[in-house]
Design an enzyme around this catalytic site. Structure first.
Site, PDB file in Angstrom:
ATOM      1  N   THR A 286     -52.592  16.347  14.077  1.00 16.51           N
ATOM      2  CA  THR A 286     -53.197  17.232  15.088  1.00 16.51           C
ATOM      3  C   THR A 286     -52.151  17.533  16.146  1.00 16.51           C
ATOM      4  OG1 THR A 286     -53.873  15.528  16.686  1.00 16.51           O
ATOM      5  CG2 THR A 286     -55.388  15.996  14.849  1.00 16.51           C
ATOM      6  N   ASP A 287     -52.405  18.535  16.955  1.00 10.72           N
ATOM      7  CA  ASP A 287     -51.618  18.655  18.179  1.00 10.72           C
ATOM      8  C   ASP A 287     -52.245  17.688  19.191  1.00 10.72           C
ATOM      9  OD1 ASP A 287     -49.765  19.330  20.071  1.00 10.72           O
ATOM     10  OD2 ASP A 287     -50.052  21.491  19.943  1.00 10.72           O
ATOM     11  N   TRP A 288     -51.666  17.642  20.366  1.00 11.99           N
ATOM     12  CA  TRP A 288     -52.008  16.649  21.384  1.00 11.99           C
ATOM     13  C   TRP A 288     -53.524  16.629  21.677  1.00 11.99           C
ATOM     14  CZ3 TRP A 288     -47.931  13.924  23.833  1.00 11.99           C
ATOM     15  CH2 TRP A 288     -48.336  13.056  24.845  1.00 11.99           C
ATOM     16  N   ALA A 289     -54.155  15.561  21.237  1.00 10.48           N
ATOM     17  CA  ALA A 289     -55.577  15.332  21.542  1.00 10.48           C
ATOM     18  C   ALA A 289     -56.496  16.460  21.096  1.00 10.48           C
ATOM     19  CB  ALA A 289     -55.761  15.064  23.037  1.00 10.48           C
ATOM     20  N   THR A 290     -56.128  17.164  20.045  1.00 15.11           N
ATOM     21  CA  THR A 290     -56.988  18.299  19.685  1.00 15.11           C
ATOM     22  C   THR A 290     -58.328  17.845  19.092  1.00 15.11           C
ATOM     23  OG1 THR A 290     -55.835  18.582  17.580  1.00 15.11           O
ATOM     24  CG2 THR A 290     -55.171  20.045  19.367  1.00 15.11           C
TER      25      THR A 290
END
Ligand code: BGC
Length: 751
Positions: A286-290
């Site tokens: 995932t991207d940051w905390a998606t």
């Protein structure tokens, strides 16, 4: 005890001893990876499996509060991002290998975007070199340095296509054209990964952000995106496909949504397209905390539902939200997730670690001596200089003012970016890699180091560039005085490193602060101005261009940027870069791109006077500088366009030959561009699309035949049923020096 019983017992003891000392299959490097993965999976508890899917962040030796040792010992960490340096990473790796039950090594990850310690030009700039070998090489040097510093995976290349210079991340891609960007994506993947990920000199690449992140509305980072399946397929997917075909080891999901569903929970995007259609069966991060974002966006009612959505969409690794760790076990216990999907995700993570050779030598990437010798080594710096000058684009050169004439004795170097170092690195190079501002050669320093001893160089800041507010008006008179006393002015303007990059959106693309006031004041002296732009994105440079005799787009050229600029201004290198992104006249023209589709009201020439045409009343619709544009100190003549056939079938290859001659007096390199336009098709198509390019070097008077091969795929597009087809009919063949400077035309018919 009978003798035979004693012998049997002895044999059993020996057998059990040797079984104990025998390595488990997963640690046996002679066994194939599939077997080893199967073996380690069979030994793992559910908790350990979940831990492998958890990507944690920020570890700094001196930051005891964030020390992840305890979490690692518990088996709760699979990989770590933003932890750099051999010393630190070795310490944590030892905890994972020596203090956990199965000793599964950690993977260390970082945003190595355009260099690690030796910083190369920012990606948009670098793409303007059109030199795929260079692009591959800079990625391979970045990998060499990062791997020597304990990094296993880089979150690059970013391959998002964008038409919007307000979006700060435009600097991180390869421009507006999906065809060219696909070659760049593949070159970067090959450079990072090399041919053997386990060499210890390479890093795994992670292509991002899947998909359509560059479509952020109004150029605002993290904003929603709204585009059709056609645009997804025609524009956003091709570079991902190229990266996947080049063997990229991982993919990152986008913050944005496709068709209303955030990428991280978008089954159509991730399962149907990424996994099935593009055939990507490796690690998806995932991207940051998606995962957490799914709650914020309002498509998941709570964290647990968000986790369910992500894992069911085929997302393997949770970057920093910590929610897989928190909820996956419970979801399994509740029967909401099949253990098979966890196993599959863990398998992909383990395969990545095996491919990097981490199970065979978890400490391979941690050698302090190698780190010392590799970072910023002289050959890396030399290549950084070469790659800096090759990416620069000469936008204007009236009266051949460049290269600077030997009679010029007194130069005023003016402008807020002339003496800056960090601003040559970009948001990524300056913040997240290990690039150090004091190692950067500024434009002023580069010039001072390079000019002949009789040339006098004086410097004035001109105005302050410290954010967007007008600052430093009081500095202008001193700069004007200096200009008046000099033979020529080199004016260095642009943006500070933090103004573009992630979160670096701006509402208008005027030069920040009062730089245009400085341009005007210096122009009033009547002295010739040679402008140098230091920036990540296209700016509105109408005024600057009008007032300057020459303009050099230097981008954010990296550690050796100042020397690269000097090489060009002083004629030690003949500029060869060409824009991979259109430079709009002003903000109002955004989005602007060369491969626009035809409309019913298109007009050129005299017809533009008509009111009822596709145009603005106040400015032209064409950009200030188009895609593919860039000048040289020499001239090239195109002639003799020859098509091998006038009529082709789907099975044929069309060979297009063109002669290119250097008609000037010095060696030069030209990027010869092939564009094709489908004249009639069942869905509307661009007037022209890039379908071939060659960068060639020519001595004075030398002529070379440049050949392009056109195949069915180059004539194909997605029809109304989203099928990839080539429709019979005529195609325009255009060869030229930019998307608007077509020198030779032909046509071919597909039967
Ligand atoms: C960015 C990614 C980056 C990640 C890790 C995110 O905010 O969108 O491109 O790789 O942070 O630093």
């Amino acid at each position: 005890m009978k003798k035979t019983t004693t012998i049997v017992l002895l044999l059993l003891a020996v057998a059990s001893l040797s079984a104990q000392s025998k390595k488990p299959v997963y640690l046996d490097s002679t066994k194939p990876i599939e077997l080893r993965v199967k073996n380690v999976l069979s030994l793992m508890t559910l908790k350990e499996k979940v831990g492998q899917l958890n990507l944690e962040t920020f570890v700094n030796e001196n930051d005891t509060k964030n020390d992840l040792s305890d979490k690692i010992k518990k088996g709760d960490v699979g990989s770590i991002l933003k932890s750099n340096g051999v010393k630190n990473n070795l310490r944590l790796q030892k905890v994972a290998v020596e203090q956990t039950r199965l000793g599964i090594p950690l993977m260390f990850e970082e945003d190595v975007i355009h260099g690690y310690r030796t910083i190369f030009p920012s990606p948009l700039g670098e793409s303007a070199s059109w030199n795929l070998d260079n692009i591959e090489k800079s990625a391979s040097i970045a990998a060499k340095e990062a791997s020597a510093s304990g990094i296993h995976l880089t979150y690059a290349p970013m391959v998002d296509i964008s038409y919007d210079p307000r979006w700060g991340r435009i600097l991180e891609g390869a421009g507006e054209d999906p065809y060219y960007a696909s070659f760049v994506a593949a070159a970067r993947v090959k450079g990072f990964q090399g041919t053997n990920l386990a060499s210890g000199q390479n890093v795994m690449a992670c292509v991002k952000h899947f998909a359509g992140y560059g479509a952020a509305l109004a150029g605002r980072d993290y904003n929603i995106a709204d585009f059709s399946e056609r645009t997804l397929r025609e524009i956003y997917l091709p570079p991902f496909r190229a990266a996947i075909n080049a063997g990229v080891g991982s993919v990152m999901t986008a913050y944005s949504a496709y068709d209303g569903v955030p990428a991280t929970a978008n089954k159509k995007l991730l399962i149907d397209i990424l996994r099935r259609e593009l055939g990507f069966d490796k690690m998806l991060i995932t991207d940051w905390a998606t995962i957490n974002n799914l709650v914020k966006i309002g498509i998941a009612s709570d964290e647990k539902e968000a986790v369910l959505m992500a894992i069911n969409s085929g997302v393997d690794v949770d970057m920093t939200s910590g929610l897989y760790l928190k909820h996956l076990e419970a979801l399994i216990a509740e029967g909401k997730i099949n253990i098979k999907s966890i196993d599959k995700a863990v398998e992909r993570v383990l395969i990545a670690k095996f491919k990097l050779g981490l199970f065979d030598d978890p400490y391979k990437f941690f050698n302090e001596q190698r780190e010392k010798e590799t970072l910023l080594s002289p050959d890396h710096l030399e290549f950084a200089r070469k790659s800096a000058r090759e990416c620069m684009v000469l936008l204007k050169n009236d009266n051949k003012i460049l290269p600077l004439n030997k009679s010029i004795k007194k130069i005023a170097v003016i402008g807020p970016l002339a003496n800056r170092q960090k601003d040559l690195l970009s948001w990524w190079g300056g913040n997240y890699s290990q690039g150090k501002p004091d190692e950067v050669i500024s434009v002023l320093e580069g010039l001072k180091k390079s000019v002949n001893s009789y040339v006098e160089i004086n410097y004035a800041e001109g105005v302050k560039l410290d954010g967007f507010d007008p600052k430093g008006l009081e500095l202008i008179p001193e700069a004007v005085k200096l200009a008046s006393e000099s033979d020529l002015v080199i004016l260095v303007v642009g943006e500070e490193y933090w103004m573009s990059g992630e979160g670096g959106s701006i509402s208008n693309i005027n030069l920040p602060g009062i730089q245009d006031e400085l341009v005007n004041a210096i122009a009033n002296t009547g002295k010739p101005i040679v402008s140098v732009l230091v920036n990540g994105r296209p700016f509105d440079i109408q005024n600057l261009t009008n007032k300057s005799m020459a303009v050099l787009e230097a981008w954010q050229p990296g550690t050796m940027g100042g020397l690269g600029v000097a090489d060009i201004l002083l004629g030690k290198y003949n500029p060869s870069g060409k824009l991979t992104v259109s430079f709009p006249i002003n903000t109002g023209q955004i989005p602007i791109y060369y491969n626009y589709k035809r409309t019913s009201h298109d007009a050129t020439g005299e017809a533009l006077k008509n009111r009822w045409v596709n145009k603005y009343l106040d400015i032209p619709t064409t950009p200030l500088f188009p895609f593919g544009y860039g000048l040289s100190y020499t001239t090239f003549v195109y002639s003799n366009l020859i098509l091998s056939k006038q009529i082709i079938t789907e099975k044929d290859e069309l060979v297009i030959d063109v002669d290119v001659t250097n008609t000037g007096k010095i060696f030069g390199e030209e990027v010869v561009q092939l564009y094709i336009g489908d004249i009639v098709s069942s869905v509307s198509r661009p007037l022209k699309e890039l379908k071939g390019f060659r960068k060639i070097g020519l001595d004075p008077n030398e002529k070379k035949v440049v050949s392009f091969i056109v195949k069915k795929d180059d004539l194909s597009f997605y029809n109304q049923n989203m099928k990839w087809v080539a429709e019979p009919g005529k195609f325009n063949i255009m060869v030229g020096a930019s998307s608007e400077d077509i020198r030779l035309n032909g046509s071919v018919e597909l039967k």
